[in-house]
Design an enzyme around this catalytic site. Sequence first.
Site, mmCIF file in Angstrom:
data_model
loop_
_atom_site.group_PDB
_atom_site.id
_atom_site.type_symbol
_atom_site.label_atom_id
_atom_site.label_comp_id
_atom_site.label_asym_id
_atom_site.label_seq_id
_atom_site.Cartn_x
_atom_site.Cartn_y
_atom_site.Cartn_z
ATOM 1 N N TYR A 174 13.554 41.573 -34.316
ATOM 2 C CA TYR A 174 13.331 40.819 -35.556
ATOM 3 C C TYR A 174 13.435 41.715 -36.793
ATOM 4 C CZ TYR A 174 11.130 37.263 -32.508
ATOM 5 O OH TYR A 174 10.860 36.335 -31.532
ATOM 6 N N HIS B 55 11.969 41.312 -23.644
ATOM 7 C CA HIS B 55 12.472 40.214 -24.465
ATOM 8 C C HIS B 55 13.484 39.333 -23.725
ATOM 9 C CE1 HIS B 55 13.275 39.108 -28.970
ATOM 10 N NE2 HIS B 55 13.134 38.045 -28.209
#
Length: 270
Positions: free
Chosen positions: A43, A103
């Site tokens: 991010y 992730h």
Amino acid sequence: MPRDSFPRIGLGTYSDDNREQWADNVQTALEVGYRHVDTAQVYENEQYVGEGLRSSAVDRNDIFLSTKTVHHNVPAEPADVPDAIDGCLERLGVDAVDLLYVHWPSGIYDHETVLPHYNDAYEAGKTRRIGLSNFTPELLDEAREVLEAPLFAHQVEMHPLLPQEELVAYAQEHDHWLVAYSPLAKGEVFDVPEIQDVADKHDATPAQVSLAWLLSHDNVAAIPKASSREHMQQNLAAADLELDDDDLERINSIDRRHRVIDAGHGPWNW
């Protein structure tokens, strides 16, 4: 943290741009009552999330902080995973996170070479819990054979248009949380007639109905993104919205199915 004290509505912090906003957004979220903040290496906002944590009057020990690494293209190879984990902590400005996720099970990911680094981070106290994200039941089985720490959470896209029945059942069977990202399907749930009907019945918003539907499942939490104080407050209030059996049946009757995060490297596309 006991399982029953896991904050079931958290703040999702992904955005395509203006990553700096998350310093103020996190501080605001904590002010209005959030105690669960979720971010990720990819991010590119961990430093701002950390700034928001430090700017808040809420004690760090009262905040459940999660991040993720080993995206499909970062780091470059499995040997770089320890440095990637340390980088997350450094950017966040913390000694440890409450939950560290893998992730995606793609790219450099291999359970036998990557997961031992997560075991090491757990043993070293760099993370208090281990999670996985975007796995299939088969990949979860494989990972659980290697993980020495108990699997605390599995994070996936989930909302009324993608109910994830199989993964909900898996989480219940194996006693871990299923954490729903994109729980509002990027706003697509707002226009679903069944959800609008239930919202009108309860004088609630479609977002609140969708979140309440998620929380009606055992072992499911949600991390909606919100940048305004009003939406943050509304999302938190969804925890107090009680849907009755007719409401749940109405929502479960939705036959439309749609995945809003459909990466080519997602294991459901293999």
